[in-house]
Design a protein around this motif. Structure first.
Motif, mmCIF file in Angstrom:
data_model
loop_
_atom_site.group_PDB
_atom_site.id
_atom_site.type_symbol
_atom_site.label_atom_id
_atom_site.label_comp_id
_atom_site.label_asym_id
_atom_site.label_seq_id
_atom_site.Cartn_x
_atom_site.Cartn_y
_atom_site.Cartn_z
ATOM 1 N N ASN A 8 0.813 -1.218 0.000
ATOM 2 C CA ASN A 8 0.000 0.000 0.000
ATOM 3 C C ASN A 8 0.843 1.263 0.000
ATOM 4 O O ASN A 8 1.881 1.312 0.656
ATOM 5 N N ILE A 9 0.365 2.274 -0.719
ATOM 6 C CA ILE A 9 1.013 3.584 -0.716
ATOM 7 C C ILE A 9 -0.058 4.679 -0.689
ATOM 8 O O ILE A 9 -1.221 4.432 -0.997
ATOM 9 N N LEU A 25 10.998 -0.617 -3.826
ATOM 10 C CA LEU A 25 11.553 -0.073 -2.603
ATOM 11 C C LEU A 25 12.941 0.462 -2.908
ATOM 12 O O LEU A 25 13.739 -0.207 -3.573
ATOM 13 N N ILE A 26 13.206 1.667 -2.441
ATOM 14 C CA ILE A 26 14.457 2.363 -2.726
ATOM 15 C C ILE A 26 15.305 2.402 -1.461
ATOM 16 O O ILE A 26 14.825 2.816 -0.397
ATOM 17 N N GLY A 30 12.596 4.320 0.992
ATOM 18 C CA GLY A 30 11.259 3.795 1.214
ATOM 19 C C GLY A 30 10.622 3.324 -0.078
ATOM 20 O O GLY A 30 11.314 2.969 -1.033
ATOM 21 N N ILE A 31 9.299 3.359 -0.112
ATOM 22 C CA ILE A 31 8.561 2.890 -1.277
ATOM 23 C C ILE A 31 8.376 4.031 -2.267
ATOM 24 O O ILE A 31 7.914 5.113 -1.906
ATOM 25 N N GLU A 32 8.740 3.767 -3.504
ATOM 26 C CA GLU A 32 8.613 4.762 -4.569
ATOM 27 C C GLU A 32 7.171 5.270 -4.628
ATOM 28 O O GLU A 32 6.226 4.485 -4.588
ATOM 29 N N ALA A 37 7.785 8.097 2.382
ATOM 30 C CA ALA A 37 9.170 7.735 2.067
ATOM 31 C C ALA A 37 10.062 8.942 2.329
ATOM 32 O O ALA A 37 9.619 10.088 2.278
ATOM 33 N N GLY A 38 11.310 8.681 2.630
ATOM 34 C CA GLY A 38 12.250 9.769 2.871
ATOM 35 C C GLY A 38 13.445 9.282 3.668
ATOM 36 O O GLY A 38 13.520 8.118 4.049
ATOM 37 N N LYS A 39 14.352 10.177 3.914
ATOM 38 C CA LYS A 39 15.582 9.836 4.634
ATOM 39 C C LYS A 39 15.325 9.944 6.138
ATOM 40 O O LYS A 39 15.758 10.891 6.789
ATOM 41 N N TRP A 40 14.567 8.964 6.678
ATOM 42 C CA TRP A 40 14.285 8.925 8.097
ATOM 43 C C TRP A 40 14.105 7.485 8.541
ATOM 44 O O TRP A 40 14.279 6.572 7.746
#
Length: 151
Positions: A8-9, A25-26, A30-32, A37-40
């Protein structure tokens, strides 16, 4: 071994996530196309299929992603796993960074049911290695030996 039941997104924060069935997934992101998603440390959220089904049995009118979960996973009691646990799903490697969370005010599920399972049952992970995850994929916990992670 566990199984991915839904992927889910949501495109915007504060909206219910929708099942997209398959996602990229990057690493360390996180999930594209997911708003969270992000740098956390909370890049991908997981929730137990079994716990969702127990909640639905109480009459909760919910769909996949209603709790804000990215991955619905069957076969594990997720909240019992310690921070640092690693999940492998194909090429994807996730590491648990947080167990549970504080429920944000105004949660639609809490308003309807007087309860919400995400704060106590959900877990959060970061993406150590990216790849594709889709419904039906097997997911398993990697065992650590001598400080090294093995499949």
């Amino acid at each position: 071994m566990g199984k991915i039941i839904a992927v889910n997104i949501s495109e915007k924060k504060g909206t219910q996530k929708k099942n997209v069935h398959r996602a990229k997934l990057i690493e360390e992101f996180g999930i594209e196309n997911d708003a969270h998603a992000g740098k956390w440390h909370r890049q991908v959220s997981l929730l137990s299929y079994e716990k969702i089904e127990e909640f639905k049995a109480k009459g909760a009118p919910i769909d996949d992603g209603a709790f804000g979960e990215n991955l619905i996973v069957s076969g594990y009691d997720l909240k019992s796993l310690p921070v640092g646990t690693r999940f492998r799903c194909g090429e994807v490697l996730l590491e648990v960074t947080q167990i549970g969370k504080q429920c944000h005010s105004g949660c639609e599920i809490f308003k309807i049911m007087g309860d919400c399972i995400m704060p106590r049952e959900g877990i959060f992970t970061r993406v150590l290695h990216g790849g594709i995850i889709e419904e039906g994929d097997e997911i398993h916990i990697e065992e650590e030996t001598d400080g090294e992670t093995e499949k």
